[in-house]
Enzyme design. Structure first.
Site, PDB file in Angstrom:
ATOM      1  N   GLY A  43       0.828  -1.192   0.000  1.00 47.98           N
ATOM      2  CA  GLY A  43       0.000   0.000   0.000  1.00 47.98           C
ATOM      3  C   GLY A  43       0.868   1.250   0.000  1.00 47.98           C
ATOM      4  O   GLY A  43       2.000   1.223   0.487  1.00 47.98           O
ATOM      5  N   GLN A  48       2.863   9.962   1.465  1.00 48.78           N
ATOM      6  CA  GLN A  48       4.170   9.289   1.423  1.00 48.78           C
ATOM      7  C   GLN A  48       5.024   9.741   0.238  1.00 48.78           C
ATOM      8  O   GLN A  48       6.231   9.498   0.212  1.00 48.78           O
ATOM      9  CB  GLN A  48       3.998   7.767   1.360  1.00 48.78           C
ATOM     10  CG  GLN A  48       3.456   7.186   2.662  1.00 48.78           C
ATOM     11  CD  GLN A  48       3.350   5.691   2.566  1.00 48.78           C
ATOM     12  OE1 GLN A  48       2.359   5.179   2.080  1.00 48.78           O
ATOM     13  NE2 GLN A  48       4.373   4.988   3.020  1.00 48.78           N
ATOM     14  N   CYS A  87       6.239  -0.426   6.662  1.00 48.83           N
ATOM     15  CA  CYS A  87       5.800   0.761   5.936  1.00 48.83           C
ATOM     16  C   CYS A  87       6.946   1.210   5.037  1.00 48.83           C
ATOM     17  O   CYS A  87       8.095   1.252   5.478  1.00 48.83           O
ATOM     18  CB  CYS A  87       5.437   1.867   6.927  1.00 48.83           C
ATOM     19  SG  CYS A  87       4.894   3.392   6.148  1.00 48.83           S
ATOM     20  N   LEU A  88       6.643   1.547   3.795  1.00 48.77           N
ATOM     21  CA  LEU A  88       7.696   1.996   2.869  1.00 48.77           C
ATOM     22  C   LEU A  88       8.374   3.276   3.377  1.00 48.77           C
ATOM     23  O   LEU A  88       9.495   3.568   2.987  1.00 48.77           O
ATOM     24  CB  LEU A  88       7.114   2.220   1.468  1.00 48.77           C
ATOM     25  CG  LEU A  88       6.705   0.942   0.712  1.00 48.77           C
ATOM     26  CD1 LEU A  88       5.968   1.297  -0.575  1.00 48.77           C
ATOM     27  CD2 LEU A  88       7.905   0.057   0.409  1.00 48.77           C
ATOM     28  N   HIS A 129      -4.148   0.854   7.504  1.00 49.93           N
ATOM     29  CA  HIS A 129      -2.797   1.429   7.569  1.00 49.93           C
ATOM     30  C   HIS A 129      -2.693   2.644   6.626  1.00 49.93           C
ATOM     31  O   HIS A 129      -2.185   3.707   7.026  1.00 49.93           O
ATOM     32  CB  HIS A 129      -1.770   0.350   7.193  1.00 49.93           C
ATOM     33  CG  HIS A 129      -0.351   0.812   7.122  1.00 49.93           C
ATOM     34  ND1 HIS A 129       0.648   0.299   7.935  1.00 49.93           N
ATOM     35  CD2 HIS A 129       0.253   1.731   6.319  1.00 49.93           C
ATOM     36  CE1 HIS A 129       1.792   0.906   7.635  1.00 49.93           C
ATOM     37  NE2 HIS A 129       1.589   1.765   6.653  1.00 49.93           N
ATOM     38  N   GLU A 130      -3.196   2.478   5.400  1.00 53.32           N
ATOM     39  CA  GLU A 130      -3.102   3.578   4.429  1.00 53.32           C
ATOM     40  C   GLU A 130      -4.016   4.736   4.816  1.00 53.32           C
ATOM     41  O   GLU A 130      -3.647   5.902   4.649  1.00 53.32           O
ATOM     42  CB  GLU A 130      -3.422   3.089   3.013  1.00 53.32           C
ATOM     43  CG  GLU A 130      -2.485   2.008   2.480  1.00 53.32           C
ATOM     44  CD  GLU A 130      -1.020   2.311   2.674  1.00 53.32           C
ATOM     45  OE1 GLU A 130      -0.616   3.481   2.498  1.00 53.32           O
ATOM     46  OE2 GLU A 130      -0.263   1.379   3.026  1.00 53.32           O
ATOM     47  N   HIS A 133      -2.368   7.030   7.108  1.00 53.24           N
ATOM     48  CA  HIS A 133      -1.431   7.977   6.479  1.00 53.24           C
ATOM     49  C   HIS A 133      -2.146   9.274   6.091  1.00 53.24           C
ATOM     50  O   HIS A 133      -1.543  10.356   6.141  1.00 53.24           O
ATOM     51  CB  HIS A 133      -0.805   7.373   5.215  1.00 53.24           C
ATOM     52  CG  HIS A 133       0.395   6.504   5.473  1.00 53.24           C
ATOM     53  ND1 HIS A 133       1.551   6.982   6.035  1.00 53.24           N
ATOM     54  CD2 HIS A 133       0.614   5.188   5.227  1.00 53.24           C
ATOM     55  CE1 HIS A 133       2.442   5.991   6.123  1.00 53.24           C
ATOM     56  NE2 HIS A 133       1.896   4.892   5.643  1.00 53.24           N
TER      57      HIS A 133
HETATM   58 NI    NI Z   1       2.789   3.031   5.490  1.00 51.38          NI
END
Ligand code: NI
Length: 165
Positions: A43, A48, A87-88, A129-130, A133
């Site tokens: 995701g 991000q 997480c990226l 999770h997304e 963000h």
């Molecule tokens: Ni993340």
């Protein structure tokens, strides 16, 4: 496309609604899906990449890539489940996070069509999770203070010379 990491304060800001679902949004969503695949993530949310709009993309194994624009989480199960997340934007960090097992989400897709979806398992987890963000929340915020502090201490040890941007 550069993915912002933990020290970038944009990750802590709330994203704004998307006003028009147009070619510009479709281009960004397509690039985000490419970045997601390149980073081997599941995701990726607008903030991000420094795009402060309410948009995220999700691609879990066995499913197609999905675009969520101006999403609302309209229901969550009271039953929760603990699962390891990464997480990226926080590379190399993995920790168990407790979240609702299932949910209902309403959003618009990249074609501008509204949809409602029930999700559980990994898909529900990634959506939550997304969504976080978009609110400026990171998964480490959902850990105990001691667990979070130990993660932050490890990150700071790995990157002692990092500067504020
Ligand atoms: Ni993340």
């Amino acid at each position: 496309m550069t993915i912002l990491t933990l020290e970038n304060t944009l990750l802590r800001q709330k994203a704004e609604p998307v006003k028009n679902i147009d070619d510009a949004i479709r281009t960004i969503a397509g690039k985000m899906i490419n970045a997601l695949h390149a980073g081997k993530g599941v995701g990726l949310a607008g903030p991000q990449i420094g795009f402060m709009k309410r948009l995220f993309v999700v691609h879990v194994e066995g499913d197609v890539p999905r675009v969520f624009i101006n999403p609302s989480i309209t229901a969550t199960s009271t039953e929760t489940v603990k699962y390891e997340e990464g997480c990226l934007s926080i590379p190399g960090v993995w920790a168990d996070v407790i979240r609702a097992r299932s949910l209902q989400v309403q959003a618009w897709n990249e074609k501008g069509r509204p949809f409602t979806m029930d999700a559980d398992g990994i898909l529900a987890r990634v959506i939550l999770h997304e969504y976080d963000h978009l609110e400026g929340v990171l998964f480490i915020d959902r850990l105990s203070v001691s667990k979070r502090n130990s993660i932050l201490a490890k990150i700071n040890k790995q990157a002692p010379l990092r500067q504020e941007k």
